[in-house]
Design a protein around this motif. Sequence first.
Motif, PDB file in Angstrom:
ATOM      1  N   VAL A 110      36.217  42.944 -20.410  1.00 16.97           N
ATOM      2  CA  VAL A 110      36.882  43.401 -19.190  1.00 16.97           C
ATOM      3  C   VAL A 110      37.635  44.688 -19.516  1.00 16.97           C
ATOM      4  O   VAL A 110      38.502  44.691 -20.391  1.00 16.97           O
ATOM      5  N   PRO A 111      37.303  45.779 -18.838  1.00 18.34           N
ATOM      6  CA  PRO A 111      38.044  47.023 -19.066  1.00 18.34           C
ATOM      7  C   PRO A 111      39.405  46.935 -18.375  1.00 18.34           C
ATOM      8  O   PRO A 111      39.485  46.787 -17.158  1.00 18.34           O
ATOM      9  N   ASN A 112      40.480  47.034 -19.156  1.00 18.96           N
ATOM     10  CA  ASN A 112      41.810  46.871 -18.571  1.00 18.96           C
ATOM     11  C   ASN A 112      42.183  48.000 -17.614  1.00 18.96           C
ATOM     12  O   ASN A 112      43.112  47.849 -16.820  1.00 18.96           O
ATOM     13  N   ASP A 113      41.443  49.079 -17.644  1.00 17.02           N
ATOM     14  CA  ASP A 113      41.689  50.182 -16.709  1.00 17.02           C
ATOM     15  C   ASP A 113      40.598  50.261 -15.643  1.00 17.02           C
ATOM     16  O   ASP A 113      40.577  51.190 -14.843  1.00 17.02           O
ATOM     17  N   GLY A 114      39.704  49.263 -15.602  1.00 18.23           N
ATOM     18  CA  GLY A 114      38.578  49.278 -14.678  1.00 18.23           C
ATOM     19  C   GLY A 114      38.538  48.080 -13.748  1.00 18.23           C
ATOM     20  O   GLY A 114      37.493  47.759 -13.197  1.00 18.23           O
ATOM     21  N   VAL A 115      39.667  47.402 -13.610  1.00 15.70           N
ATOM     22  CA  VAL A 115      39.791  46.309 -12.657  1.00 15.70           C
ATOM     23  C   VAL A 115      41.089  46.508 -11.872  1.00 15.70           C
ATOM     24  O   VAL A 115      42.116  46.873 -12.433  1.00 15.70           O
TER      25      VAL A 115
END
Length: 181
Positions: free
Chosen positions: A142-147
């Motif tokens: 999970v991208p922490n800057d992409g959700v």
Amino acid sequence: MTKTALVVIDMINTYEHEDAEVLVDSVRETLPAMRRLIGRAREQGADVIYVNDNFGRWRSHHDELLDAALRGPHADLVEPIRPDEESLFVVKARHSIFYQTPLEYLLKQQDIGHIVMCGQVTEQCVLYSALDAHIRHFRVTVPNDGVAHIHADLAEASFRMMQRNMNADVVPTDEIDFSKG
């Protein structure tokens, strides 16, 4: 070796629901990272799978959902990350991308063992989907800057839960490489 796919969660959206105003701000903030991630997945030949809520429109299909979102008040959040001709599309009715959908079957047919999830909402659909993926023995990133999130504090707690309880990799978008499987 199994492949990696990108799953874009609930981004085909009209934003006509409770908490939409707060969510829209978070989507605007994360949209550049999502665009980069989708672009990199496509460039590296990874499957890009859109899994989207049907918003109770039981007679609709993905083109109708997309058309409604592009006519909505926040089409600018949908247009930059819209599915292309190669994208796969799964309709869901509940929070998890796996709950009563053909996604697990699709992933196995495509020899995908690792999914990268971007989209919305971190503390709801993304979290529940990460748990369901873990239970099904898929590797999760999970991208922490992409959700996008509604509640920042719950999103942070969700990231910690995904890492600790689901062995998910929570990393910045730019660290994700689809060619490594």
